[in-house]
Design an enzyme around this catalytic site. Structure first.
Site, PDB file in Angstrom:
ATOM      1  N   TYR A  22       0.767  -1.244   0.095  1.00  0.00           N
ATOM      2  CA  TYR A  22      -0.150  -0.111   0.005  1.00  0.00           C
ATOM      3  C   TYR A  22       0.890   1.147  -0.101  1.00  0.00           C
ATOM      4  O   TYR A  22       0.278   2.442   0.049  1.00  0.00           O
ATOM      5  CB  TYR A  22      -0.971   0.082   1.085  1.00  0.00           C
ATOM      6  CG  TYR A  22      -1.940  -1.204   1.395  1.00  0.00           C
ATOM      7  CD1 TYR A  22      -2.895  -1.272   0.373  1.00  0.00           C
ATOM      8  CD2 TYR A  22      -1.885  -2.215   2.043  1.00  0.00           C
ATOM      9  CE1 TYR A  22      -3.837  -2.289   0.184  1.00  0.00           C
ATOM     10  CE2 TYR A  22      -2.690  -3.320   2.026  1.00  0.00           C
ATOM     11  CZ  TYR A  22      -3.658  -3.295   1.151  1.00  0.00           C
ATOM     12  OH  TYR A  22      -4.656  -4.226   0.957  1.00  0.00           O
ATOM     13  N   ASN A  69     -13.326   2.478  -2.344  1.00  0.00           N
ATOM     14  CA  ASN A  69     -12.194   1.313  -1.813  1.00  0.00           C
ATOM     15  C   ASN A  69     -12.932   0.657  -0.681  1.00  0.00           C
ATOM     16  O   ASN A  69     -12.596   1.208   0.383  1.00  0.00           O
ATOM     17  CB  ASN A  69     -10.892   1.818  -1.765  1.00  0.00           C
ATOM     18  CG  ASN A  69      -9.876   0.695  -1.584  1.00  0.00           C
ATOM     19  OD1 ASN A  69     -10.286  -0.339  -1.235  1.00  0.00           O
ATOM     20  ND2 ASN A  69      -8.577   1.203  -1.599  1.00  0.00           N
ATOM     21  N   HIS A  75     -15.055  -8.282  -0.733  1.00  0.00           N
ATOM     22  CA  HIS A  75     -15.058  -9.720  -1.178  1.00  0.00           C
ATOM     23  C   HIS A  75     -16.279 -10.512  -0.578  1.00  0.00           C
ATOM     24  O   HIS A  75     -16.481 -11.499  -0.943  1.00  0.00           O
ATOM     25  CB  HIS A  75     -13.764 -10.358  -0.636  1.00  0.00           C
ATOM     26  CG  HIS A  75     -12.387  -9.542  -1.108  1.00  0.00           C
ATOM     27  ND1 HIS A  75     -12.159  -9.424  -2.349  1.00  0.00           N
ATOM     28  CD2 HIS A  75     -11.457  -8.884  -0.581  1.00  0.00           C
ATOM     29  CE1 HIS A  75     -11.179  -8.798  -2.468  1.00  0.00           C
ATOM     30  NE2 HIS A  75     -10.794  -8.424  -1.250  1.00  0.00           N
ATOM     31  N   HIS A  95      -8.722  -0.294  -5.916  1.00  0.00           N
ATOM     32  CA  HIS A  95      -7.869  -1.129  -5.178  1.00  0.00           C
ATOM     33  C   HIS A  95      -6.654  -0.493  -5.256  1.00  0.00           C
ATOM     34  O   HIS A  95      -6.346  -0.274  -6.625  1.00  0.00           O
ATOM     35  CB  HIS A  95      -7.923  -2.493  -5.361  1.00  0.00           C
ATOM     36  CG  HIS A  95      -9.506  -3.087  -5.239  1.00  0.00           C
ATOM     37  ND1 HIS A  95      -9.849  -3.541  -4.047  1.00  0.00           N
ATOM     38  CD2 HIS A  95     -10.347  -3.542  -6.193  1.00  0.00           C
ATOM     39  CE1 HIS A  95     -11.176  -3.916  -3.854  1.00  0.00           C
ATOM     40  NE2 HIS A  95     -11.525  -3.842  -5.378  1.00  0.00           N
TER      41      HIS A  95
END
Length: 136
Positions: A22, A69, A75, A95
């Site tokens: 990240y 995001n 998921h 993402h």
């Protein structure tokens, strides 16, 4: 344009966790860079680790487009999926990492089908690319 950037679970830890994935900038720093890029537009930012708060942010959004995001909620959150479906505001799923180059469970998104598009793998620029898509 008026944009709402929504960040989900654990994204408040950006810059402090998994820096190889990240990066080292905090979410606040990333938000400042996004706002600077879109200085002629209105940019609003929201982050929560609570699924219901993200749904409420979507339900009550006053904007032209949402850049979302959802983090790990991507998921498995049918609640966020339903929130997206319940509004007439276009949403782009974002993402920072390339989720398809990571754990297999990250390859599946339950929200993609109700979003206008998906941008992944470009770090903080994923947000900018997603928002720019509405200006084409």
């Amino acid at each position: 344009m008026k944009f709402l950037f929504i960040n989900g679970v654990n994204l408040n830890m950006t810059g402090r966790r998994e820096k190889g994935v990240y990066g080292t900038q905090t979410l606040e720093e990333i938000n400042r860079d996004i706002a600077a890029h879109f200085k002629g537009d209105e940019c609003h930012f929201f982050q929560s680790n609570i699924e219901g708060e993200i749904c409420t942010a979507i339900h009550t959004a006053d904007c032209d487009a949402i850049i979302l995001n959802a983090g790990a909620f991507t998921h498995y959150s049918y609640a966020i999926r339903d929130a997206i479906s319940s509004v007439d505001i276009p949403v782009v799923e974002v993402h920072m990492s390339n989720v398809h180059a990571r754990d297999e469970f990250r390859h599946t998104s339950v929200i993609s089908a109700v979003c206008n598009g998906v941008v992944a793998g470009f770090g903080k620029n994923s947000y900018i690319l997603a928002a720019e898509s509405f200006k084409l």
